[in-house]
Design an enzyme around this catalytic site. Structure first.
Site: not given
Length: 315
Positions: A118, A217, A284
């Protein structure tokens, strides 16, 4: 201990062993103590000795402490010879604010396992640019047993403790799974979260992606924002020389108007002239896996796999 452990000057840290101390740092957003304690228990279950950095549970607005506090914890962990691994509590926001404080000489002198995803993408990019450190894209210490069951835990353990290749197979359940541009490609795996890649355009940390397999992502971004970020990357020219694209989990990226994020991914990536494989459980979503960044990888759309060389070296 030398940091140059593989071809091309890539620095691969030693694999972790039972008894090794690992430092838990918070370079980005704040987090509650309970999930961090659960993640530390997971690490301890492998025989590691997790230790919280001084400000890991601090809060300064939407950050886990001030820039000075977060940077001090990170810099200390990367420089401490007793520390063999650095694990991040969570993503959120804030890593980009402190990456310029990293001491690349210390990282090169004593390469350590660094793991997160992230917002931690900013840290991965900075460590690659300044020290050519191979790092790990995987779950954070704020552990959620439902999202990260035993399969995720074993993938993380193997990635940091076993110097063996990782094979990640495409899953039809993932939102990016419909996107497949046939082919087979090999190159250095780089990337991570799309938002962080897009906001790194124009900075020193975004690497030359020529010949690379780009991992992407995302979470919580509607299709038009995914389109906007991919368009920014395209217009900046950084996607021009890719070898391939590995699409991870696009979690919560639905559109109320019925636009499919897979359609956007296909439109913006399908004409690059390189293999693209969607549906990889990286990010995630449910049951995420762990892979190395900055190491050789092979994308095979026929087999539906991404095979990644180890980011750690045998001890």
């Amino acid at each position: 201990m030398t940091g140059l452990q593989s071809a091309g000057g890539v620095s691969r840290p030693p694999a972790l062993r039972p008894g090794d101390e690992v430092r838990v740092v918070a370079p980005a957003g704040p987090v509650a103590a309970e999930p961090v304690e659960r993640g530390m228990a997971v690490l301890a279950g492998w025989g590691l000795r997790p230790r919280l950095a001084r400000h890991s549970l601090s809060r300064h607005g939407y950050l886990a402490g001030t820039d000075e506090q977060r940077a001090a914890d990170l810099v200390e962990a990367l420089a401490d010879p007793a520390v063999r691994g650095v694990f991040c509590t969570r993503g959120g926001y804030g890593s980009q604010r402190i990456t310029e404080r990293i001491d690349p000489a210390a990282v090169r002198r004593d390469p350590k396992v660094v793991c997160g995803y992230s917002d931690v993408t900013a840290l991965h990019l900075a460590l690659w640019r300044t020290a050519r450190l191979a790092s790990l894209h995987g779950p954070v210490v704020a552990w959620d047993d439902q999202r990260c069951p035993a399969e995720s835990a074993e993938s993380l353990r193997a990635a940091v403790m076993d110097a063996a290749p990782t094979v990640v197979a495409r899953l039809s359940r993932e939102a990016s799974a419909p996107v497949v541009v046939p082919g087979r490609a090999s190159g250095t795996l780089l990337g991570g979260n799309l938002s962080l890649l897009a906001t790194s355009v124009g900075t020193a940390d975004l690497p030359d992606l020529s010949g690379a397999i780009l991992l992407i992502e995302e979470i919580g971004e509607p299709p038009y924002r995914v389109d906007r970020m991919l368009t920014q990357l395209r217009r900046s020219g950084v996607l021009a020389g890719l070898a391939g694209v590995a699409l991870g989990q696009f979690t919560g990226c639905a559109d109320r108007q019925g636009v499919d994020v897979a359609q956007v991914l296909g439109e913006r990536l399908g004409d690059l002239g390189v293999p693209v494989l969607g549906g990889l459980p990286l990010g995630h979503g449910q049951t995420p896996h762990t892979v190395g960044l900055g190491v050789p990888a092979t994308l095979d759309t026929v087999a539906g796999t991404l095979t990644v060389e180890p980011a750690v070296r045998p001890v």
